[in-house]
Design a protein around this motif. Sequence first.
Motif, PDB file in Angstrom:
ATOM      1  N   GLU A 171       0.831  -1.208   0.000  1.00 28.36           N
ATOM      2  CA  GLU A 171       0.000   0.000   0.000  1.00 28.36           C
ATOM      3  C   GLU A 171       0.864   1.256   0.000  1.00 28.36           C
ATOM      4  OE1 GLU A 171      -2.350  -0.859   3.479  1.00 28.36           O
ATOM      5  OE2 GLU A 171      -4.060  -1.462   2.233  1.00 28.36           O
ATOM      6  N   ARG A 172       1.909   1.250   0.793  1.00 29.00           N
ATOM      7  CA  ARG A 172       2.814   2.406   0.840  1.00 29.00           C
ATOM      8  C   ARG A 172       3.570   2.563  -0.479  1.00 29.00           C
ATOM      9  NH1 ARG A 172       6.148   1.373   6.230  1.00 29.00           N
ATOM     10  NH2 ARG A 172       7.433   3.054   5.326  1.00 29.00           N
ATOM     11  N   SER A 173       3.970   1.442  -1.077  1.00 33.77           N
ATOM     12  CA  SER A 173       4.657   1.506  -2.374  1.00 33.77           C
ATOM     13  C   SER A 173       3.755   2.124  -3.434  1.00 33.77           C
ATOM     14  CB  SER A 173       5.101   0.102  -2.805  1.00 33.77           C
ATOM     15  OG  SER A 173       6.059  -0.444  -1.921  1.00 33.77           O
ATOM     16  N   LYS A 174       2.489   1.731  -3.418  1.00 34.06           N
ATOM     17  CA  LYS A 174       1.568   2.263  -4.416  1.00 34.06           C
ATOM     18  C   LYS A 174       1.357   3.761  -4.233  1.00 34.06           C
ATOM     19  CE  LYS A 174      -2.926   1.789  -6.586  1.00 34.06           C
ATOM     20  NZ  LYS A 174      -4.228   1.108  -6.617  1.00 34.06           N
ATOM     21  N   ARG A 175       1.203   4.199  -2.990  1.00 29.93           N
ATOM     22  CA  ARG A 175       1.038   5.633  -2.755  1.00 29.93           C
ATOM     23  C   ARG A 175       2.263   6.404  -3.226  1.00 29.93           C
ATOM     24  NH1 ARG A 175      -1.370   3.836   2.132  1.00 29.93           N
ATOM     25  NH2 ARG A 175       0.563   4.225   3.301  1.00 29.93           N
ATOM     26  N   ALA A 176       3.446   5.832  -2.999  1.00 31.40           N
ATOM     27  CA  ALA A 176       4.680   6.506  -3.419  1.00 31.40           C
ATOM     28  C   ALA A 176       4.814   6.556  -4.935  1.00 31.40           C
ATOM     29  CB  ALA A 176       5.892   5.799  -2.812  1.00 31.40           C
ATOM     30  N   PHE A 177       4.141   5.670  -5.624  1.00 34.46           N
ATOM     31  CA  PHE A 177       4.250   5.565  -7.084  1.00 34.46           C
ATOM     32  C   PHE A 177       3.200   6.418  -7.799  1.00 34.46           C
ATOM     33  CE2 PHE A 177       3.895   3.408 -11.234  1.00 34.46           C
ATOM     34  CZ  PHE A 177       5.244   3.268 -11.567  1.00 34.46           C
ATOM     35  N   GLU A 178       2.258   6.992  -7.074  1.00 34.13           N
ATOM     36  CA  GLU A 178       1.087   7.620  -7.700  1.00 34.13           C
ATOM     37  C   GLU A 178       1.431   8.748  -8.659  1.00 34.13           C
ATOM     38  OE1 GLU A 178      -1.388   8.705  -4.425  1.00 34.13           O
ATOM     39  OE2 GLU A 178      -2.333   6.708  -4.295  1.00 34.13           O
ATOM     40  N   SER A 179       2.533   9.443  -8.446  1.00 31.55           N
ATOM     41  CA  SER A 179       2.876  10.575  -9.313  1.00 31.55           C
ATOM     42  C   SER A 179       3.752  10.177 -10.496  1.00 31.55           C
ATOM     43  CB  SER A 179       3.596  11.654  -8.494  1.00 31.55           C
ATOM     44  OG  SER A 179       4.786  11.122  -7.913  1.00 31.55           O
ATOM     45  N   ALA A 180       3.948   8.878 -10.703  1.00 36.64           N
ATOM     46  CA  ALA A 180       4.765   8.426 -11.835  1.00 36.64           C
ATOM     47  C   ALA A 180       4.103   8.793 -13.159  1.00 36.64           C
ATOM     48  CB  ALA A 180       4.972   6.922 -11.758  1.00 36.64           C
ATOM     49  N   SER A 181       4.912   8.981 -14.184  1.00 35.25           N
ATOM     50  CA  SER A 181       4.392   9.344 -15.501  1.00 35.25           C
ATOM     51  C   SER A 181       3.561   8.210 -16.094  1.00 35.25           C
ATOM     52  CB  SER A 181       5.557   9.675 -16.446  1.00 35.25           C
ATOM     53  OG  SER A 181       6.326  10.746 -15.950  1.00 35.25           O
ATOM     54  N   ASP A 182       2.670   8.570 -16.998  1.00 38.93           N
ATOM     55  CA  ASP A 182       1.819   7.574 -17.662  1.00 38.93           C
ATOM     56  C   ASP A 182       2.681   6.540 -18.388  1.00 38.93           C
ATOM     57  OD1 ASP A 182      -0.378   8.943 -16.768  1.00 38.93           O
ATOM     58  OD2 ASP A 182      -0.788   9.951 -18.682  1.00 38.93           O
ATOM     59  N   GLY A 183       2.229   5.298 -18.332  1.00 40.95           N
ATOM     60  CA  GLY A 183       2.914   4.228 -19.045  1.00 40.95           C
ATOM     61  C   GLY A 183       3.864   3.435 -18.180  1.00 40.95           C
ATOM     62  N   TYR A 184       4.375   4.051 -17.119  1.00 41.98           N
ATOM     63  CA  TYR A 184       5.250   3.334 -16.197  1.00 41.98           C
ATOM     64  C   TYR A 184       4.399   2.484 -15.256  1.00 41.98           C
ATOM     65  CZ  TYR A 184       9.135   6.062 -17.966  1.00 41.98           C
ATOM     66  OH  TYR A 184      10.074   6.610 -18.791  1.00 41.98           O
ATOM     67  N   MET A 185       4.945   1.357 -14.832  1.00 37.87           N
ATOM     68  CA  MET A 185       4.146   0.369 -14.110  1.00 37.87           C
ATOM     69  C   MET A 185       4.737  -0.011 -12.770  1.00 37.87           C
ATOM     70  SD  MET A 185       3.227  -2.120 -17.338  1.00 37.87           S
ATOM     71  CE  MET A 185       4.490  -1.458 -18.422  1.00 37.87           C
ATOM     72  N   LEU A 186       3.849  -0.422 -11.861  1.00 37.18           N
ATOM     73  CA  LEU A 186       4.215  -0.942 -10.551  1.00 37.18           C
ATOM     74  C   LEU A 186       3.547  -2.294 -10.370  1.00 37.18           C
ATOM     75  CD1 LEU A 186       5.514  -0.516  -7.713  1.00 37.18           C
ATOM     76  CD2 LEU A 186       3.323   0.488  -7.016  1.00 37.18           C
ATOM     77  N   PHE A 187       4.342  -3.295 -10.010  1.00 35.47           N
ATOM     78  CA  PHE A 187       3.818  -4.638  -9.759  1.00 35.47           C
ATOM     79  C   PHE A 187       3.775  -4.904  -8.257  1.00 35.47           C
ATOM     80  CE2 PHE A 187       4.851  -7.208 -13.885  1.00 35.47           C
ATOM     81  CZ  PHE A 187       4.266  -6.215 -14.660  1.00 35.47           C
ATOM     82  N   GLY A 188       2.699  -5.558  -7.810  1.00 36.53           N
ATOM     83  CA  GLY A 188       2.626  -6.076  -6.456  1.00 36.53           C
ATOM     84  C   GLY A 188       3.221  -7.473  -6.401  1.00 36.53           C
ATOM     85  N   ILE A 189       3.588  -7.916  -5.201  1.00 39.88           N
ATOM     86  CA  ILE A 189       4.258  -9.211  -5.038  1.00 39.88           C
ATOM     87  C   ILE A 189       3.495 -10.077  -4.049  1.00 39.88           C
ATOM     88  CG2 ILE A 189       6.387 -10.407  -4.435  1.00 39.88           C
ATOM     89  CD1 ILE A 189       7.918  -7.834  -5.039  1.00 39.88           C
ATOM     90  N   VAL A 190       3.028 -11.225  -4.533  1.00 40.53           N
ATOM     91  CA  VAL A 190       2.334 -12.185  -3.678  1.00 40.53           C
ATOM     92  C   VAL A 190       3.358 -12.931  -2.831  1.00 40.53           C
ATOM     93  CG1 VAL A 190       0.849 -14.225  -3.608  1.00 40.53           C
ATOM     94  CG2 VAL A 190       0.482 -12.472  -5.375  1.00 40.53           C
ATOM     95  N   GLN A 191       3.132 -12.929  -1.511  1.00 40.16           N
ATOM     96  CA  GLN A 191       3.949 -13.720  -0.600  1.00 40.16           C
ATOM     97  C   GLN A 191       3.053 -14.763   0.079  1.00 40.16           C
ATOM     98  OE1 GLN A 191       7.095 -13.949  -0.347  1.00 40.16           O
ATOM     99  NE2 GLN A 191       7.869 -12.098  -1.335  1.00 40.16           N
ATOM    100  N   GLY A 192       3.605 -15.514   0.997  1.00 42.02           N
ATOM    101  CA  GLY A 192       2.834 -16.563   1.656  1.00 42.02           C
ATOM    102  C   GLY A 192       3.545 -17.885   1.720  1.00 42.02           C
ATOM    103  N   GLY A 193       4.829 -17.892   1.295  1.00 41.13           N
ATOM    104  CA  GLY A 193       5.631 -19.098   1.425  1.00 41.13           C
ATOM    105  C   GLY A 193       5.008 -20.299   0.752  1.00 41.13           C
TER     106      GLY A 193
END
Length: 377
Positions: A171-193
């Motif tokens: 959630e914090r990573s996404k908020r920090a990424f919100e002002s990125a330019s169009d076209g650039y991407m952020l991926f989430g990472i599934v954990q859980g061993g």
Amino acid sequence: MNLPNHFELLATDGAARTGRLTTPHGLVRTPAFMPVGTAGAMKGMHWREVRDAGADIVLGNTYHLMLRPGAERIARLGGLQRFTGWGGPMLTDSGGFQVMSLSELRKVTEKAVTFRSHIDGAKVELSPERSIEVQRLLGSDIAMQMDECVRLPAERADIERAMQLSLRWAERSKRAFESASDGYMLFGIVQGGDIPDLRHASARSLTDIGFHGYAIGGLAVGEPQAVMLSMIEETAPALPVDRPRYLMGVGTPEDILEAVARGVDMFDCVMPTRNGRHGMAFTRFGQINLRNARHIDDPRPLDEESLWPAARDYSRAYLHHLVRAGETLGAMLLSEINVAYYQELMQGIRAAVASGTFEDFRTKTRAGWARGDIAPM
């Protein structure tokens, strides 16, 4: 909250998929294998060879680049693509895994991870916000959320704690990424061993947060292949169909083939170049160890049908000589041969999925690896 989608799913064959991902620096055909240029360089290879081998996208490492030469310096010099001369699509990892694996003195808190640099011992703090800042300074097309990865086997309590922390960091990573330019991407990472219900919970929560794509993390960290494949089977169907799926840090050609069969689109691993530096070649006959004495008088190329010139033009005897003599050229040739084989495998997978013949391709490819290549009498 949903985000714009830059991924187009073109065809499926069972769970296997093929598509294309549009990035600010070009198109990426999927399934895609990303060669790893950890510190802004592909060990033993020139960038033009990486491109000629068929790679659409490569991976850079946030941890190493932030420590040397520094993200701010790279930004001043035009970003990672210009700085390296690669020029094409790049994905950067968050740096979290390297902190966990390389830094003996580290402290994980809700706020951040603090650690000592493996270069000079300096104290460094890496938070989700700083990880995203570094990745944006680097100018990577795809950034990864910061997460905590637990090596397996581990206790459920430790796996669940890391998974929940990774979700809060997502959630914090996404908020920090919100002002990125169009076209650039952020991926989430599934954990859980290796615990299915934790994988499901992580996937659901990340989908609710909303990312451009989703990675399956925390695998290939000590567990058997059967466990890894089982966790992919649990996780991939829980992720959005219309978004790319990335299996982090994997792996062997067999791992990749089997993960594609379970719905994965993107991969990365240091294995092609690392194994090449140690005298190992990846081919349609399986792995070939050029250090073995049986190659000393073998005039055959590694693969006379390969699309890559070095696999056709040099004898096994010569490659054996280079490896045993410790010549740099041996590591260079085997690294490029391996990267080219991985890309040839991905092209074959894409074509098979598009034509609806993936299972036949899978069977024939596995049979070739199992049969191996018998040296002449």
